[in-house]
Design a protein around this motif. Sequence first.
Motif, PDB file in Angstrom:
ATOM      1  N   TYR A 116       0.769  -1.343  -0.021  1.00 30.28           N
ATOM      2  CA  TYR A 116      -0.254  -0.208   0.250  1.00 30.28           C
ATOM      3  C   TYR A 116       0.962   1.274  -0.093  1.00 30.28           C
ATOM      4  CZ  TYR A 116      -3.905  -2.835   1.472  1.00 30.28           C
ATOM      5  OH  TYR A 116      -5.253  -4.257   1.120  1.00 30.28           O
ATOM      6  N   LYS A 117       1.694   1.160   0.970  1.00 27.96           N
ATOM      7  CA  LYS A 117       2.733   2.731   0.509  1.00 27.96           C
ATOM      8  C   LYS A 117       3.321   2.722  -0.756  1.00 27.96           C
ATOM      9  CE  LYS A 117       6.574   0.036   2.018  1.00 27.96           C
ATOM     10  NZ  LYS A 117       8.006  -0.689   3.504  1.00 27.96           N
ATOM     11  N   GLN A 118       3.254   2.145  -1.619  1.00 26.36           N
ATOM     12  CA  GLN A 118       4.436   2.319  -3.112  1.00 26.36           C
ATOM     13  C   GLN A 118       2.512   3.027  -3.681  1.00 26.36           C
ATOM     14  OE1 GLN A 118       6.921   1.673  -4.403  1.00 26.36           O
ATOM     15  NE2 GLN A 118       7.653   0.959  -2.069  1.00 26.36           N
ATOM     16  N   VAL A 119       1.214   2.562  -3.532  1.00 27.35           N
ATOM     17  CA  VAL A 119       0.737   3.449  -4.298  1.00 27.35           C
ATOM     18  C   VAL A 119       0.599   5.154  -4.363  1.00 27.35           C
ATOM     19  CG1 VAL A 119      -2.156   3.605  -4.295  1.00 27.35           C
ATOM     20  CG2 VAL A 119      -1.160   1.599  -3.927  1.00 27.35           C
ATOM     21  N   LYS A 120       1.138   5.671  -5.104  1.00 30.73           N
ATOM     22  CA  LYS A 120       0.815   7.026  -5.868  1.00 30.73           C
ATOM     23  C   LYS A 120      -0.088   7.471  -5.842  1.00 30.73           C
ATOM     24  CE  LYS A 120       2.443   8.579  -9.826  1.00 30.73           C
ATOM     25  NZ  LYS A 120       3.786   8.767 -11.008  1.00 30.73           N
ATOM     26  N   MET A 121      -1.545   7.175  -6.840  1.00 25.89           N
ATOM     27  CA  MET A 121      -2.306   7.860  -7.020  1.00 25.89           C
ATOM     28  C   MET A 121      -2.992   6.870  -7.478  1.00 25.89           C
ATOM     29  SD  MET A 121      -2.939   9.630 -10.961  1.00 25.89           S
ATOM     30  CE  MET A 121      -2.476   7.924 -11.960  1.00 25.89           C
ATOM     31  N   ILE A 122      -4.906   7.074  -6.512  1.00 27.38           N
ATOM     32  CA  ILE A 122      -6.275   6.592  -7.190  1.00 27.38           C
ATOM     33  C   ILE A 122      -6.820   7.369  -7.929  1.00 27.38           C
ATOM     34  CG2 ILE A 122      -7.491   5.170  -6.574  1.00 27.38           C
ATOM     35  CD1 ILE A 122      -6.601   4.186  -4.885  1.00 27.38           C
ATOM     36  N   THR A 123      -6.895   6.796  -9.004  1.00 27.05           N
ATOM     37  CA  THR A 123      -8.315   8.028 -10.066  1.00 27.05           C
ATOM     38  C   THR A 123      -9.160   6.735 -10.570  1.00 27.05           C
ATOM     39  OG1 THR A 123      -8.241  10.417 -11.923  1.00 27.05           O
ATOM     40  CG2 THR A 123      -6.837   8.309 -12.058  1.00 27.05           C
ATOM     41  N   VAL A 124     -10.098   7.498 -10.521  1.00 28.44           N
ATOM     42  CA  VAL A 124     -11.168   7.366 -11.980  1.00 28.44           C
ATOM     43  C   VAL A 124     -11.417   8.057 -13.537  1.00 28.44           C
ATOM     44  CG1 VAL A 124     -13.845   6.456 -12.206  1.00 28.44           C
ATOM     45  CG2 VAL A 124     -12.758   5.748 -10.084  1.00 28.44           C
ATOM     46  N   GLU A 125     -11.159   7.101 -14.147  1.00 30.59           N
ATOM     47  CA  GLU A 125     -11.558   7.904 -15.269  1.00 30.59           C
ATOM     48  C   GLU A 125     -11.707   7.212 -16.842  1.00 30.59           C
ATOM     49  OE1 GLU A 125      -8.039  10.648 -18.719  1.00 30.59           O
ATOM     50  OE2 GLU A 125      -7.495  10.253 -16.653  1.00 30.59           O
ATOM     51  N   ASP A 126     -12.778   7.588 -17.036  1.00 33.15           N
ATOM     52  CA  ASP A 126     -13.551   7.077 -18.317  1.00 33.15           C
ATOM     53  C   ASP A 126     -14.471   4.739 -17.827  1.00 33.15           C
ATOM     54  OD1 ASP A 126     -14.416   6.363 -21.118  1.00 33.15           O
ATOM     55  OD2 ASP A 126     -12.727   5.735 -21.438  1.00 33.15           O
ATOM     56  N   ASN A 127     -14.536   5.788 -16.724  1.00 36.97           N
ATOM     57  CA  ASN A 127     -15.141   4.626 -15.819  1.00 36.97           C
ATOM     58  C   ASN A 127     -13.780   2.960 -16.441  1.00 36.97           C
ATOM     59  OD1 ASN A 127     -17.407   3.272 -14.695  1.00 36.97           O
ATOM     60  ND2 ASN A 127     -18.068   1.933 -16.279  1.00 36.97           N
ATOM     61  N   ILE A 128     -13.107   4.085 -16.101  1.00 32.47           N
ATOM     62  CA  ILE A 128     -11.322   2.718 -14.849  1.00 32.47           C
ATOM     63  C   ILE A 128     -11.186   3.598 -14.017  1.00 32.47           C
ATOM     64  CG2 ILE A 128      -9.395   1.968 -15.857  1.00 32.47           C
ATOM     65  CD1 ILE A 128     -10.539   2.319 -18.470  1.00 32.47           C
ATOM     66  N   ILE A 129     -10.933   2.601 -13.151  1.00 37.05           N
ATOM     67  CA  ILE A 129     -10.206   2.552 -11.948  1.00 37.05           C
ATOM     68  C   ILE A 129      -8.225   2.518 -12.626  1.00 37.05           C
ATOM     69  CG2 ILE A 129      -9.604   1.882  -9.316  1.00 37.05           C
ATOM     70  CD1 ILE A 129     -12.246   0.947  -9.897  1.00 37.05           C
ATOM     71  N   CYS A 159      -8.709   3.293  -0.949  1.00 40.47           N
ATOM     72  CA  CYS A 159      -8.407   4.142  -0.893  1.00 40.47           C
ATOM     73  C   CYS A 159      -7.915   4.614   1.359  1.00 40.47           C
ATOM     74  CB  CYS A 159      -9.356   5.837  -1.267  1.00 40.47           C
ATOM     75  SG  CYS A 159      -9.398   5.183  -2.716  1.00 40.47           S
ATOM     76  N   GLN A 160      -8.649   4.053   2.117  1.00 41.50           N
ATOM     77  CA  GLN A 160      -8.159   4.457   3.169  1.00 41.50           C
ATOM     78  C   GLN A 160      -6.960   3.808   3.881  1.00 41.50           C
ATOM     79  OE1 GLN A 160     -11.929   2.448   4.624  1.00 41.50           O
ATOM     80  NE2 GLN A 160     -12.522   4.233   5.699  1.00 41.50           N
ATOM     81  N   ARG A 161      -6.777   2.091   2.813  1.00 41.02           N
ATOM     82  CA  ARG A 161      -5.280   1.307   3.427  1.00 41.02           C
ATOM     83  C   ARG A 161      -4.583   1.795   2.922  1.00 41.02           C
ATOM     84  NH1 ARG A 161      -7.327  -4.812   2.844  1.00 41.02           N
ATOM     85  NH2 ARG A 161      -8.631  -4.695   3.973  1.00 41.02           N
ATOM     86  N   ALA A 162      -4.516   2.814   1.676  1.00 39.91           N
ATOM     87  CA  ALA A 162      -2.991   3.581   0.599  1.00 39.91           C
ATOM     88  C   ALA A 162      -2.973   4.729   1.572  1.00 39.91           C
ATOM     89  CB  ALA A 162      -3.498   3.305  -0.484  1.00 39.91           C
ATOM     90  N   GLY A 163      -4.101   5.187   2.062  1.00 40.75           N
ATOM     91  CA  GLY A 163      -3.924   6.819   2.975  1.00 40.75           C
ATOM     92  C   GLY A 163      -3.918   7.682   2.040  1.00 40.75           C
ATOM     93  N   LYS A 164      -5.004   7.096   0.582  1.00 44.56           N
ATOM     94  CA  LYS A 164      -5.271   8.327  -0.501  1.00 44.56           C
ATOM     95  C   LYS A 164      -6.508   8.700  -0.983  1.00 44.56           C
ATOM     96  CE  LYS A 164      -0.493   7.784  -1.891  1.00 44.56           C
ATOM     97  NZ  LYS A 164       0.510   9.088  -1.647  1.00 44.56           N
TER      98      LYS A 164
END
Length: 170
Positions: A116-129, A159-164
């Motif tokens: 989880y600490k390696q996750v930089k960004m989470i986004t949803v675009e064009d119905n794709i996570i 999002c909770q676990r990665a803190g993003k």
Amino acid sequence: MHVTYHITGQTQNRINPLMIKYSPKHTLVIWVASLACLLMPLLVFRNSLSNILLSGLFGSALITFLILNLGLRYALHKRFGLHYQPDLDLETRTLSLEEHGISIRSSLLKPAFRPYKQVKMITVEDNIIVIAGKSGWLEMIPRDQVTEGNCGLLLDTLCQRAGKKIKSSS
């Protein structure tokens, strides 16, 4: 908690432009290195003839870095500019949230684990996570191709676990 999703040709055609958009770009590093190769000898040695020749030698490094930058851009577009037949079945993936990270299993690739600490960004675009990692890895989950699991709950928990927070797709 997990989601299983199916990647078809039509889905891959939607994912490819996002792969080009979110793939790591080293353009800034390449330009800074090339300009440093060009200007550093002039700044250090001032204006003697041998130093100008030395600067010309380093100027050839500028051209090398320029070619490297163009090659990187060409490789990205060549790799992710492919077009697949819409009805083509490519693979089935399962993304699971473990205690310390994300586990990814695929019908084509060997299993992978991302902390989880390696996750930089989470986004949803064009119905794709889109989940992007600090070391350049990407995982894309097409919400309309999920065959098993709850995408919304997985996204909230991730999002909770990665803190993003989920970034807006603009």
